[in-house]
Write a protein that holds these residues in place. Structure first.
Motif, short mmCIF file in Angstrom:
data_model
loop_
_atom_site.label_atom_id
_atom_site.label_comp_id
_atom_site.label_asym_id
_atom_site.label_seq_id
_atom_site.Cartn_x
_atom_site.Cartn_y
_atom_site.Cartn_z
N PHE A 1 -18.29 33.61 -20.72
CA PHE A 1 -19.64 34.15 -20.90
C PHE A 1 -20.45 33.19 -21.78
O PHE A 1 -19.97 32.76 -22.83
CB PHE A 1 -19.58 35.53 -21.57
CG PHE A 1 -20.94 36.10 -21.85
CD1 PHE A 1 -21.73 36.58 -20.81
CD2 PHE A 1 -21.46 36.12 -23.14
CE1 PHE A 1 -22.99 37.10 -21.06
CE2 PHE A 1 -22.71 36.63 -23.40
CZ PHE A 1 -23.48 37.12 -22.35
N TYR A 2 -21.66 32.88 -21.31
CA TYR A 2 -22.53 31.92 -22.00
C TYR A 2 -23.82 32.61 -22.43
O TYR A 2 -24.35 33.47 -21.71
CB TYR A 2 -22.87 30.75 -21.08
CG TYR A 2 -21.73 29.76 -20.92
CD1 TYR A 2 -21.75 28.54 -21.60
CD2 TYR A 2 -20.65 30.03 -20.08
CE1 TYR A 2 -20.72 27.62 -21.45
CE2 TYR A 2 -19.63 29.13 -19.93
CZ TYR A 2 -19.66 27.92 -20.62
OH TYR A 2 -18.65 27.02 -20.47
N TYR A 3 -24.31 32.22 -23.61
CA TYR A 3 -25.65 32.59 -24.04
C TYR A 3 -26.40 31.29 -24.34
O TYR A 3 -25.83 30.20 -24.28
CB TYR A 3 -25.61 33.51 -25.26
CG TYR A 3 -25.13 32.84 -26.53
CD1 TYR A 3 -26.05 32.43 -27.50
CD2 TYR A 3 -23.77 32.60 -26.76
CE1 TYR A 3 -25.62 31.79 -28.66
CE2 TYR A 3 -23.34 31.97 -27.90
CZ TYR A 3 -24.26 31.56 -28.86
OH TYR A 3 -23.83 30.93 -30.00
N THR A 4 -27.68 31.40 -24.67
CA THR A 4 -28.49 30.20 -24.89
C THR A 4 -28.69 29.98 -26.39
O THR A 4 -29.11 30.88 -27.12
CB THR A 4 -29.86 30.35 -24.20
OG1 THR A 4 -29.64 30.52 -22.80
CG2 THR A 4 -30.70 29.10 -24.42
N LEU A 5 -28.34 28.79 -26.83
CA LEU A 5 -28.51 28.41 -28.22
C LEU A 5 -29.24 27.08 -28.27
O LEU A 5 -28.76 26.08 -27.68
CB LEU A 5 -27.14 28.31 -28.92
CG LEU A 5 -27.17 27.92 -30.40
CD1 LEU A 5 -27.89 28.97 -31.22
CD2 LEU A 5 -25.73 27.71 -30.91
N ASN A 6 -30.40 27.08 -28.91
CA ASN A 6 -31.23 25.87 -29.00
C ASN A 6 -31.51 25.28 -27.63
O ASN A 6 -31.46 24.06 -27.42
CB ASN A 6 -30.55 24.82 -29.89
CG ASN A 6 -30.38 25.30 -31.32
OD1 ASN A 6 -31.21 26.05 -31.84
ND2 ASN A 6 -29.27 24.91 -31.94
N GLY A 7 -31.74 26.17 -26.68
CA GLY A 7 -32.10 25.73 -25.35
C GLY A 7 -30.92 25.32 -24.48
O GLY A 7 -31.12 24.91 -23.33
N GLN A 8 -29.67 25.42 -25.01
CA GLN A 8 -28.50 25.03 -24.25
C GLN A 8 -27.60 26.24 -24.02
O GLN A 8 -27.42 27.08 -24.92
CB GLN A 8 -27.70 23.96 -25.00
CG GLN A 8 -28.44 22.65 -25.21
CD GLN A 8 -28.62 21.89 -23.92
OE1 GLN A 8 -27.77 21.94 -23.02
NE2 GLN A 8 -29.75 21.20 -23.79
N LEU A 9 -27.04 26.33 -22.79
CA LEU A 9 -26.04 27.37 -22.53
C LEU A 9 -24.79 27.08 -23.36
O LEU A 9 -24.21 25.98 -23.27
CB LEU A 9 -25.70 27.43 -21.05
CG LEU A 9 -26.74 28.11 -20.15
CD1 LEU A 9 -26.35 27.97 -18.68
CD2 LEU A 9 -26.88 29.59 -20.52
N THR A 10 -24.39 28.06 -24.15
CA THR A 10 -23.28 27.89 -25.07
C THR A 10 -22.26 28.99 -24.82
O THR A 10 -22.60 30.17 -24.76
CB THR A 10 -23.77 27.96 -26.53
OG1 THR A 10 -24.78 26.97 -26.72
CG2 THR A 10 -22.62 27.74 -27.51
#
Length: 970
Positions: A621-630
């Motif tokens: 599962f990925y979320y967005t951190l500083n514009g990047q999928l993390t």
């Protein structure tokens, strides 16, 4: 004994003069000097097998025995290795109002190597008037021994010492008890058993033997104190020796053995030979109130009251014995730490006469240097103080103290981030209970289990219960630990800790502490959870599997910045690790979005072969951190259900398994069958309760055990193929995930045909045999080849396979031969002619063969025999006219295998001999010379080709006339 205005302390035997003076007054005539004694040992070197050996002897110091006691030296120490040493007395302390003394003899001896050694000492002689020894008892030598085991593992081992002297008194008709207050400084386990006093043959003898004529004390009793059968016994655990009850006054000796055990191995035995005095007096013995055993954590201050009463209302004296006082047998303090590490126990107000009920206080400040596996025994002794020189009486009470290591305190948990994205940090208070042993320090151990059910651990139980796994071992100075192993989201983890103590001398200290408090943590569910991996289609290139999962539990939209994405990975096999991405699915985390399902059909480059393989899935599962999928987290992998069908006789056995993060145990699994191939239709034939963990098996014998969708029961045929699939039911075991409900998953389809091991029935065989009685003399004449005719009939049975394809014929020349196959025929033929035989003699059986190639057992075995014949004439004319020129059998011989033929002239000389399959003699000698006309004698030994391999030959004896000149036979 030490006194002050506030308290008095007593440790061992300093009060003996007051306790036993009355009973040892010279009212009993005594002579010689030895009353009691024992031998103790202690290893005193770390580098050599050097031991300090001490003989402690108790002497009669009354006028009758004092002179012998004054001369009580030297004695011969026998060390058990063939060496001896003459040893003088090193100390003499008077006790019991100068009527007895305790004497020490010490020697230092170094043994050459490991082994078992028995140390013995002989003392001449015992004292006079011992009732249960043969008279005169002062003519009997005194012998005691101690056995020690020496090996490298025992290090500085020493034998137990007995801190209560072996001189006590009792009363006729009252139960008498004695406790030696044995203490083992190494913490070894002790066990007790009765023995017999010993003597030896010489004054310096090294071998002891039981005293002939020794009498068990019960011989001097009429009944017990309560009126029952008298007894004399020793408690094998506490060492309390009791005689219930003496029946006459006088002096008695008996012996007992203390066994020393370590880790289940007997490492030594020490014998004590002791003496007691029984008096006939109205005085009643005092009594100690029962004292319950105690279990405390090291560091606890123990303050235990000890109370005694006397039935006669007399004053009493309470004394204490045990290694916890660190006092020797003579009542003097020992070197610091000789028996235990300080602080030492005290008996406040002990050793002084008190009005009863009397109370003293046992006080001991325990500490961690005193930890050991074995409990500490403290023996309390109460003695009454009667008036007018009435003999005193005593009673004993043993108090057992178990010290356990204190638990690690205030263990807590909290979730932190680790290498795998999740970890648990443990914290606790500094642990201060660490025995002083720099070379082998105390350690802390961390244990973990799934779940948070508080363990049921008793107050005196050390270690952790079953179900916990040790995950770390830390220095005792540690106060924190982070569990970074693979942990499951949504699972509760429980942690316990214990201290592991150093093992000194194989018994002292060692072991583990009590368990800490249970610290629990439930890891938050911030990742999805897979809930289904089910096979939709079984095919080698076009398989299909549906995968389902939940949205991240515990994570709401907005908790982390979006957009969000699921990434599904697949690996081949139940335990596959070759995960490769197969789908990336964007999600809004809204419940209405259809984004928690994926149908895996494979690709042209990577076909999904569900026929041959199971597949394993996991989800990121990925979320967005500083514009990047993390990546936030990764689910536990889950595989498809893999079904295997194995043929057995007229049945098919199914087994299935799955490698999933939930449990398929304790659920009902459904079994489906198709009689029409993999395309169905499939009928449910069983609902299988899974009661044994991981036991997913089912055997199909054709019965339909679930008839709600139609009854398809019918025997399975080996000529047909049957296809199966199973549906498993499972559920997460964690409480938080269990609410996701029951999880359903189908296996792939697996097909198989049952085997059939049913054999045909054996046929019934018959063979045409010769009728020897009906044969004429010329039957089978000149025949060298024979034929046996076989015929058989098939047989049947419900347990036999009637589908036959042929028969196999087996033959053996003799009944003892292993028959071998000679031919085979197809059905419906039931006859066979065995030709080109040199004899009809032989044995046969026939087998039937089914369409599946299975062969029946043998038919009945049939053997036929030959009809032998061999006759000889008594005249022939070897004159060359072509008529009757040779001597040969008449008519036609039958089934002759060998003929040995010998001819003698009328003077008995052998003139001809031949061996062959036939007989044809031309009248010449063995060297080819024509024999003259005349009468000759012969012997023909004939062997026939019969059924019996060892049949005896036929022996023919007779005469024959040779006629040569002008005579012919027509």
């Amino acid at each position: 004994m030490q006194t002050s205005t506030s308290m008095r302390f007593v440790y061992s035997i300093g009060i003996w003069g007051l306790l036993l003076g009355a009973i040892l007054c010279p009212t009993i005539s005594q002579a010689s000097h030895v009353r009691a004694g024992e031998i103790t040992t202690k290893r005193i070197s770390q580098t050599s097998l050097t031991y300090l050996i001490t003989f402690t002897a108790y002497y009669d110091e009354t006028p009758a025995g004092k002179q012998a006691a004054n001369l009580a030296e030297p004695y011969t120490f026998c060390f058990g290795d063939g060496n001896t040493l003459s040893v003088k007395r090193s100390s003499r302390v008077y006790i019991n109002s100068q009527t007895s003394s305790v004497n020490s003899y010490t020697a230092i001896h170094t043994y050459s190597g490991p082994g078992t050694y028995t140390i013995g000492i002989t003392v001449p002689l015992r004292n006079r008037n011992t009732n249960n020894l043969p008279a005169p008892s002062d003519a009997i030598r005194f012998f005691v021994s101690t056995t020690i085991l020496i090996n490298a593992a025992l290090l500085t081992n020493s034998t137990p010492i007995m801190l209560n002297p072996p001189l006590d008194s009792g009363r006729v008709g009252q139960k008498f008890c004695h406790n030696p207050a044995a203490f083992d400084a190494d913490g070894d386990s002790l066990a007790y058993r009765l023995s017999v006093p010993q003597t030896s043959l010489t004054d310096d003898g090294c071998i002891g033997r039981a005293i002939t004529g020794y009498q068990d004390p019960t011989r001097f009793s009429t009944s017990s104190e309560s009126g029952g059968t008298p007894t004399f016994s020793i408690n094998p655990i506490t060492g309390e020796l009791c005689w219930d009850a003496p029946g006459e006054a006088g002096q008695f000796n008996f012996a007992f053995i203390i066994e020393e055990w370590r880790n289940g191995v007997l490492i030594g035995e020490i014998t004590r030979d002791m003496q007691i005095f029984i008096v006939d007096s109205p005085n009643k013995r005092p009594l100690l109130a029962p004292i319950p055993d105690l279990c405390v954590e090291a560091g606890t201050l123990i303050q235990q009251p000890v109370t005694a009463t006397d039935p006669d209302g007399q004053r009493v004296i309470i004394a204490g014995f045990g290694g916890v006082f660190n006092v020797g047998q003579d009542g003097a303090p020992l070197a610091p730490g000789e028996l235990i590490q300080p602080a030492y126990a005290q008996l406040i107000n002990g050793g002084v006469a008190q009005a009863q009920p009397a109370t003293v206080t046992f006080r001991w400040q325990t500490n961690c240097n005193q930890l050991r596996d074995a409990p500490y025994d403290v023996t309390f002794k109460v003695t009454d103080v009667p008036p007018n020189r009435i003999p005193t009486l005593t009673s004993f009470q043993t108090f057992r103290i178990t010290l356990v290591g204190p638990a690690v305190k205030n263990l807590t948990t909290k979730a932190v981030t680790g290498p795998n994205g999740r970890a648990v940090q443990l914290n606790w208070d500094p642990y201060t209970c660490s025995p002083s042993q720099a070379s082998n320090p105390t350690k802390l151990a961390v244990y973990r289990t799934e779940g948070c059910t508080p363990p049921n651990i008793g107050s005196c139980v050390t270690g952790v219960p079953a179900g916990y796994t040790k995950i770390a071992e830390l220095p005792v100075s540690a106060t924190t630990f982070t569990d970074t192993s693979t942990l499951k989201r949504g699972v509760s983890y429980g942690y316990l800790m214990v201290a592991i103590y150093p093992d000194i001398n194989g018994g002292f200290n060692g072991g583990v502490s009590k368990a800490s408090n249970l610290a629990c943590l439930e890891l938050p569910l911030l990742a999805p959870v897979i809930t289904q991996v089910t096979v939709d289609s079984t095919h080698a290139t076009r398989g299909q599997i549906t995968v389902r999962w939940t949205r991240p539990l515990g994570l709401a939209p907005g908790d982390l910045p979006g957009p969000y994405q699921y990434r599904l990975q697949r690996a081949t096999g139940l335990n596959g690790t070759d995960f490769t991405p197969i789908a990336a699915i964007n999600t809004s985390l809204l419940a209405s979005a259809p984004d928690t399902l994926f149908i895996d059909k494979g690709t042209s480059a990577s076909a999904l072969n569900t026929d041959a393989n199971a597949y394993r899935y996991r989800l990121e599962f990925y979320y967005t951190l500083n514009g990047q999928l993390t990546r936030l987290d990764l689910t536990e992998p889950a595989s498809s259900v893999r079904l295997t069908a194995n043929p057995v006789n007229r049945q098919i056995t199914l087994s299935w398994q799955a490698n999933v993060p939930w449990s398929n145990d304790n659920k009902v699994h459904d079994v489906y069958r198709s009689r029409s191939g993999p395309n169905g239709p499939f009928n449910k034939i069983a609902e299988l309760p899974v009661t044994s963990p991981g036991s997913y098996t089912f055997t199909d014998d054709g019965t339909d055990r679930f008839v709600a969708d139609g009854n398809t029961s019918r025997s399975l045929s080996a000529d047909s193929s049957y296809c199966y699939r199973v549906m498993t039911r499972g559920q997460y075991t964690d409480i938080q995930l269990a609410r996701l409900g029951v999880l359903l998953n189908y296996s792939q389809i697996s097909c198989a045909s049952p085997s059939d091991t049913t054999k045909p029935c054996p046929p019934a065989l018959s063979v045409e045999a010769l009728d020897c009685a009906a044969l004429s003399s010329e039957a089978l004449c000149d025949q060298s080849s024979f034929t046996n005719k076989l015929s058989w009939q098939p047989t049947s049975s419900p347990s036999c396979d009637a589908n036959l394809v042929g028969y196999r014929i087996y033959y053996g020349r003799y009944p003892t031969d292993s028959l071998t196959q000679i031919s085979a025929v197809s059905v419906p033929t039931t006859r066979f002619e065995h030709s080109s035989l040199t004899t009809v003699a032989g044995c046969y059986y026939v087998t039937a063969v089914s369409r599946r190639g299975l062969e029946s057992g043998p038919s009945n075995k049939v053997c036929v025999d030959a009809c032998p014949s061999f006759l000889l004439p008594n005249v022939f004319t070897p004159n060359g006219d072509g008529k009757n020129d040779v001597f040969q059998p008449l008519k036609c011989p039958r089934f002759v295998e060998q003929v040995t033929f010998v001819v003698y002239n009328r003077w008995g000389a052998k003139v001809y001999e031949s061996v062959g399959s036939s007989l044809s003699w031309d009248g010449r000698s063995s060297d080819g010379v024509e024999l003259p006309t005349g009468l000759y004698y012969y012997q023909a030994t004939v062997r026939y080709a019969l059924l019996d391999r060892n049949a005896p030959p036929q022996v023919l004896k007779g005469w024959v006339q040779i006629l040569r000149e002008g005579i012919s036979m027509k």
